[in-house]
Enzyme design. Structure first.
Site, PDB file in Angstrom:
ATOM      1  N   ARG A  94      39.470  48.743  38.260  1.00 27.91           N
ATOM      2  CA  ARG A  94      38.127  48.171  38.274  1.00 27.91           C
ATOM      3  C   ARG A  94      37.131  49.157  37.707  1.00 27.91           C
ATOM      4  O   ARG A  94      37.258  50.374  37.900  1.00 27.91           O
ATOM      5  CB  ARG A  94      37.727  47.804  39.707  1.00 27.91           C
ATOM      6  N   ASP A 151      35.831  41.344  44.822  1.00 29.56           N
ATOM      7  CA  ASP A 151      36.611  42.490  45.318  1.00 29.56           C
ATOM      8  C   ASP A 151      35.837  43.290  46.355  1.00 29.56           C
ATOM      9  O   ASP A 151      36.020  44.492  46.499  1.00 29.56           O
ATOM     10  CB  ASP A 151      37.024  43.416  44.156  1.00 29.56           C
ATOM     11  N   GLU A 152      34.965  42.608  47.105  1.00 30.25           N
ATOM     12  CA  GLU A 152      34.113  43.331  48.060  1.00 30.25           C
ATOM     13  C   GLU A 152      34.779  43.561  49.406  1.00 30.25           C
ATOM     14  O   GLU A 152      34.253  44.304  50.237  1.00 30.25           O
ATOM     15  CB  GLU A 152      32.797  42.550  48.310  1.00 30.25           C
ATOM     16  N   GLY A 197      46.313  44.137  39.287  1.00 29.04           N
ATOM     17  CA  GLY A 197      46.627  45.559  39.273  1.00 29.04           C
ATOM     18  C   GLY A 197      45.763  46.357  38.307  1.00 29.04           C
ATOM     19  O   GLY A 197      45.930  47.569  38.159  1.00 29.04           O
ATOM     20  N   THR A 251      34.058  33.335  35.883  1.00 24.29           N
ATOM     21  CA  THR A 251      35.190  32.468  36.153  1.00 24.29           C
ATOM     22  C   THR A 251      34.776  31.032  35.834  1.00 24.29           C
ATOM     23  O   THR A 251      33.696  30.806  35.283  1.00 24.29           O
ATOM     24  CB  THR A 251      35.680  32.642  37.607  1.00 24.29           C
ATOM     25  N   THR A 275      42.356  36.763  34.240  1.00 25.49           N
ATOM     26  CA  THR A 275      43.619  37.157  34.884  1.00 25.49           C
ATOM     27  C   THR A 275      44.822  36.498  34.219  1.00 25.49           C
ATOM     28  O   THR A 275      45.960  36.803  34.549  1.00 25.49           O
ATOM     29  CB  THR A 275      43.615  36.744  36.363  1.00 25.49           C
ATOM     30  N   GLY A 335      38.044  39.386  52.641  1.00 24.98           N
ATOM     31  CA  GLY A 335      39.180  39.007  53.472  1.00 24.98           C
ATOM     32  C   GLY A 335      39.152  39.649  54.845  1.00 24.98           C
ATOM     33  O   GLY A 335      39.507  39.011  55.840  1.00 24.98           O
ATOM     34  N   HIS A 351      42.669  38.792  48.132  1.00 26.25           N
ATOM     35  CA  HIS A 351      42.134  39.366  49.359  1.00 26.25           C
ATOM     36  C   HIS A 351      43.228  40.168  50.045  1.00 26.25           C
ATOM     37  O   HIS A 351      44.343  39.673  50.206  1.00 26.25           O
ATOM     38  CB  HIS A 351      41.673  38.257  50.323  1.00 26.25           C
ATOM     39  N   THR A 352      42.919  41.383  50.457  1.00 21.60           N
ATOM     40  CA  THR A 352      43.869  42.203  51.202  1.00 21.60           C
ATOM     41  C   THR A 352      43.395  42.345  52.634  1.00 21.60           C
ATOM     42  O   THR A 352      42.227  42.666  52.882  1.00 21.60           O
ATOM     43  CB  THR A 352      44.003  43.600  50.562  1.00 21.60           C
TER      44      THR A 352
END
Length: 432
Positions: free
Chosen positions: A302, A13-14, A299, A236, A129, A17, A41-42
């Site tokens: 974190r 989540d760094e 959602g 993971t 997840t 992207g 990725h956003t």
């Protein structure tokens, strides 16, 4: 050497992207090497926000060909849903996205099993997840998984999916409520729809490397979630580091030009597992709320804390980064004081490295170095590195000196123009 690799340096989540999106302007192929649609990725491009999960972020660049590599696991309904969503936002994906015929399929069956296994673990659950990623990699390792190419041999595909279902049914009994006939029916429809996307990725990558194509590898998750090097078992199910790049894409190590580690200016983690610098206080609340720290895929909120240089040094030793991208520096705006963990102590003794033993991690006391904040000054309006407040530059440069790797990119906001370039990256930007 024509391949650039972008990898998450800590727990994901760094903001990988956004860097991938920027680098894609000058590359030919963007490839995912591992993981599934548990990644998120956003990207904000031309005022449009795109959420990517299994699709490579390179789709935003209309000239870029994209590959989901052999080391990935793919939930086909989610693949098509995501494809439809990005196309609705104006992206043309025709002949620009392909899947390795050796990639494994994630079934709805795997997703149900993922949930059942988390329930089995009770209070010791991993916090997955529940996208079926772990069970899919488990069947892969147990040699009972099903690869993409097998979908085009229907009798064999049907036999193997039924065998997988009956194996799980024996294990879970009535707890497993699944209509395997219905899933088979869906996949019979998917077979021809999927065929144009499935290729021999070994031939594809070999040809690309022979032609010296500019390749960008987009890592999913991050090093501390690696099945071998992460905080096992709170990880993971794939190799999220540099090893997964080589095996997941059959890419030559001699073609690697740069390996860029992406790390936040603070630390976050989703799900269970050790987190030495976690802040369960107003600092953590600030980082979570101002940083909008919610998982793209789930959602979920974190967990948040100070930057941990012990973890970052460990990650660098494994992934051999040639440079770093420090992201979300702007989230520290407004904090009067900042801390960075520079060492770990257990029973008063400093540890030499990040320990494998989680029982040791539970007893760790972080040693912090404290920095003044830049209250009253903003980083978000900076258009070059030297526009940053001096205390912000001091913070960046301390991290760089401690790790011994140049920080070539500094993120100060969500848009492309909020990425400041330093050193070699700045020189390359001026040349382009």
């Amino acid at each position: 050497m024509s391949t650039t690799v972008v990898l998450g340096a800590i727990w994901g989540d760094e903001g990988k992207g956004k860097l991938v999106d920027i680098l894609c302007d000058s590359i030919d192929i963007c490839a995912r090497c591992q993981g599934g649609n548990n990644a998120g990725h956003t990207i904000v491009a031309n005022g449009i926000t795109y959420d990517f999960h299994i699709l490579p972020s390179g789709l935003v660049n209309p000239r870029c060909i994209n590959l989901i590599g052999s080391g990935c696991v793919v939930h086909i309904p989610s693949f098509f849903n995501e494809l439809e969503n990005v196309e609705k936002k104006g992206l043309n994906t025709n002949d620009r996205i392909f899947i390795s015929d050796r990639a494994h399929i994630v079934f709805d069956l795997h997703q149900l099993v993922d949930g059942l296994e988390e329930v089995e673990l009770g209070a010791q659950n991993i916090g997955t997840t529940r996208k079926g990623i772990g069970p899919s990699y488990s069947t892969k390792a147990a040699r009972s998984g099903i690869r993409m190419y097998e979908l085009f041999n229907w009798p064999e595909f049907e036999k193997r999916l039924r065998a997988m279902y009956h194996g799980y049914k024996r294990r879970f009994g009535d707890l497993l409520q699944h209509d395997v006939d219905k899933e088979l029916e869906r996949y019979k429809e998917y077979a021809e729809k999927l065929r144009p996307y499935v290729i021999d990725a070994i031939v594809f990558m070999a040809d690309a490397q022979k032609k010296n194509a500019r390749i960008l590898v987009e890592g999913a998750n991050a090093l501390m979630l690696d099945i071998d090097y992460g905080t096992y078992p709170f990880v993971t199910s794939s190799n999220t580091g540099i090893g997964g790049v080589l095996t997941g894409l059959a890419i030559s190590p001699f073609n690697l030009k740069s390996i860029i580690g992406v790390v936040k200016a603070y630390t976050t983690r989703v799900g269970a597992g050790p987190f030495v610098t976690e802040q369960l206080n107003e600092i953590g609340d600030h980082l979570q709320s101002v940083g909008r720290e919610f998982g793209v895929t789930t959602g979920r909120k974190r967990r948040c804390g100070w930057l941990d240089l012990v973890v970052l040094k460990y990650s660098t030793a494994i992934n051999c980064y040639t440079s770093l991208n420090l992201t979300k520096l702007d989230i520290l705006d407004g904090l009067r004081e900042l801390k960075v963990a520079v060492a770990y102590k257990v029973d008063g003794q400093e540890l030499d490295s990040f320990p494998a033993d989680l029982s040791i991690l539970e007893r760790v006391e972080p040693v912090y170095k404290t920095f003044p904040g830049w209250v009253g000054m903003s980083t978000t309006n900076a258009t070059s590195y030297y526009d940053l407040p001096k205390f912000a530059r001091d913070y960046v440069e301390f991290i760089e000196e401690s790790i011994g790797i140049p920080i070539e990119y500094v993120g100060v906001g969500p848009a492309r123009e909020n990425m400041l370039k330093r050193g070699k990256a700045a020189l390359e930007a001026r040349r382009n």
